[in-house]
Design a protein around this motif. Structure first.
Motif, short mmCIF file in Angstrom:
data_model
loop_
_atom_site.label_atom_id
_atom_site.label_comp_id
_atom_site.label_asym_id
_atom_site.label_seq_id
_atom_site.Cartn_x
_atom_site.Cartn_y
_atom_site.Cartn_z
N LEU A 8 -10.67 16.51 10.64
CA LEU A 8 -9.54 15.99 9.88
C LEU A 8 -9.80 16.34 8.43
CD1 LEU A 8 -6.92 14.28 10.24
CD2 LEU A 8 -8.32 12.27 9.77
N THR A 9 -8.96 17.18 7.84
CA THR A 9 -9.19 17.68 6.48
C THR A 9 -7.96 17.44 5.63
OG1 THR A 9 -8.49 19.88 7.22
CG2 THR A 9 -10.85 19.41 7.26
N GLY B 108 -2.39 23.07 11.72
CA GLY B 108 -2.52 23.30 13.16
C GLY B 108 -1.25 23.57 13.92
N ALA B 109 -0.10 23.49 13.27
CA ALA B 109 1.15 23.75 13.98
C ALA B 109 1.20 25.21 14.44
CB ALA B 109 2.34 23.45 13.08
N GLU C 64 -6.33 6.38 4.75
CA GLU C 64 -5.45 5.32 5.22
C GLU C 64 -4.24 5.89 5.96
OE1 GLU C 64 -2.37 2.25 5.46
OE2 GLU C 64 -2.26 4.19 4.44
N PRO C 65 -3.50 6.86 5.40
CA PRO C 65 -2.44 7.46 6.21
C PRO C 65 -2.98 8.18 7.44
CG PRO C 65 -2.70 8.63 4.13
CD PRO C 65 -3.49 7.38 4.02
N ALA C 66 -4.21 8.70 7.35
CA ALA C 66 -4.81 9.34 8.53
C ALA C 66 -5.04 8.32 9.64
CB ALA C 66 -6.13 10.01 8.14
N ALA C 67 -5.42 7.10 9.28
CA ALA C 67 -5.62 6.06 10.28
C ALA C 67 -4.29 5.71 10.95
CB ALA C 67 -6.24 4.82 9.65
N CYS C 68 -3.20 5.69 10.18
CA CYS C 68 -1.89 5.44 10.76
C CYS C 68 -1.48 6.58 11.70
CB CYS C 68 -0.84 5.27 9.66
SG CYS C 68 -1.13 3.82 8.60
N GLN D 238 -2.64 17.57 12.88
CA GLN D 238 -4.03 18.02 12.91
C GLN D 238 -4.83 17.32 13.99
OE1 GLN D 238 -6.67 17.55 9.32
NE2 GLN D 238 -6.65 19.78 9.44
N LEU D 239 -4.61 16.02 14.16
CA LEU D 239 -5.32 15.29 15.21
C LEU D 239 -4.88 15.75 16.59
CD1 LEU D 239 -5.27 11.71 13.65
CD2 LEU D 239 -7.29 13.13 14.04
N LEU D 240 -3.60 16.03 16.77
CA LEU D 240 -3.09 16.50 18.06
C LEU D 240 -3.68 17.86 18.43
CD1 LEU D 240 0.63 15.45 17.65
CD2 LEU D 240 -0.89 14.63 19.45
N GLY D 241 -3.94 18.67 17.41
CA GLY D 241 -4.50 19.99 17.67
C GLY D 241 -5.85 19.93 18.37
#
Length: 350
Positions: free
Chosen positions: A314-315, A224-225, A163-167, A197-200
């Motif tokens: 996404l992990t 991923g930063a 759920e926070p990943a969807a946000c 992580q998604l931006l990476g």
């Protein structure tokens, strides 16, 4: 640091048969759970785990605005589970599938819904865990159309953090990142790290996380930063093509505009605090900055997050620090409100 504890109740009652009911602010009880059979178009899910976020703590403390809560209520809008039954009109192929589900009960017919912005549905606010019974119970019944199926080998404990990943996915989709961009994320909480992580996946030339605590540097890099700064060492950060503010603190949005290059893009994610420093329109216009916002998650953002999770891009499991039994609800609320960088996401197992 993952603490796993499953308690028992007085009298020998199994925690698998208990549900949390909030009668009002700070007033809760554990009740014997009676599963509700799925109605037409619904599915019944056996809950594996349910997450706790700031909104759940607001509900517990009584800080949630009246239109967005309906006591008594079983909380729980971040969850994962397995479909065990379906009602008339719902596909029987769902039975046995691992799933997560959207919380907002969109109508699918209003103009925002038809435009794909299901999180902006105008039919009136209804959400699992706030105005409709949530997942802090052994089973949950909800419209089958809100479910997103997972691969058979999916880790349901990790999936409870989708759920926070969807946000976070909603913020990234609004940001429209391009390969080779210089990108910064403000905030090292769940929303900020999942967005990182998604931006990476878009191959930025630089992916900076800016946050308060130095204790989150290693975790940010694992998400991923390429660099990490605390605010006391953030002076001179400029020239970014894109900044996502996932913190929503008093001064973060204003600070983000100074981090952008002329023509850069800012996305404000989550719920900013009241009384935040105002943006300077002259500064925004003169530098031709683009500002977008992301609140909650549309069905499309959910689908994006689930696809990324299913493809192992996404992990979220590293965000998890505590797993508790449903009878430790009060302790979970305390942990969720702790100002401790070593406390991450907290899961309850009904």
């Amino acid at each position: 640091m993952c603490s796993t504890r499953f308690g028992t109740h007085a009298g020998g009652a199994s925690p698998r048969r208990q549900a949390v009911v909030l009668d009002g602010p700070r007033t809760f009880r554990l009740v014997e759970h009676t599963p509700r059979q799925p109605g037409p178009g619904e599915a019944q899910v056996r809950v594996h785990a349910v997450g706790i976020c700031g909104s759940d703590r607001e509900l517990y403390l009584g800080h949630r605005a009246a239109p967005y809560v309906r006591y008594p209520i079983t909380p729980g809008h971040e969850w994962s589970g397995t479909v065990i039954a379906v009602g008339e009109g719902a596909s029987a192929s769902l039975i046995g599938r691992k799933v997560v589900g959207e919380g907002l009960r969109n109508c699918e017919t209003c103009a925002p819904c038809r435009d794909g912005e299901t999180n902006l549905c105008t039919a009136g606010y209804e959400e699992t865990g706030f105005t409709r019974p949530g997942a802090m119970a052994p089973t949950l019944a909800l419209p089958a159309r809100l479910l997103h199926t997972l691969p058979p080998d999916a880790d349901l404990t990790a999936a409870a953090l989708l759920e926070p990943a969807a946000c976070a996915a909603a913020a990234v989709l609004k940001a429209c990142p391009l390969p080779g961009s210089r990108v910064a994320v403000i905030g090292s909480g769940a929303l900020g790290l999942l967005a990182t992580q998604l931006l990476g996946a878009f191959s930025p030339s630089e992916l900076m996380v800016v946050a308060t605590s130095p204790d989150r540097a290693d975790l940010s890099r694992r998400f991923g930063a390429t660099a990490y700064r605390t605010w006391d060492h953030a002076s001179g950060l400029t020239g970014f093509d894109l900044v996502i503010d996932a913190a929503g603190a008093t001064s973060t949005a204003r600070a983000a505009t100074s981090m952008l290059r002329p023509g850069g893009r800012l996305v404000l994610a989550g719920t900013p605090v009241h009384g935040a420093e105002e943006l300077d329109p002259a500064h925004v216009v003169a530098r031709q900055l683009s500002i977008g916002t992301a609140f909650g998650a549309s069905s499309g953002a959910w689908a994006y997050a689930v696809r990324a999770f299913s493809a192992a891009r996404l992990t979220p499991l590293e965000l998890l620090t505590h797993q508790l039994g449903i009878d430790e609800f009060e302790r979970a609320m305390e942990l969720a409100g702790a100002d401790d960088p070593h406390v991450g996401r907290v899961l309850l197992h009904p």
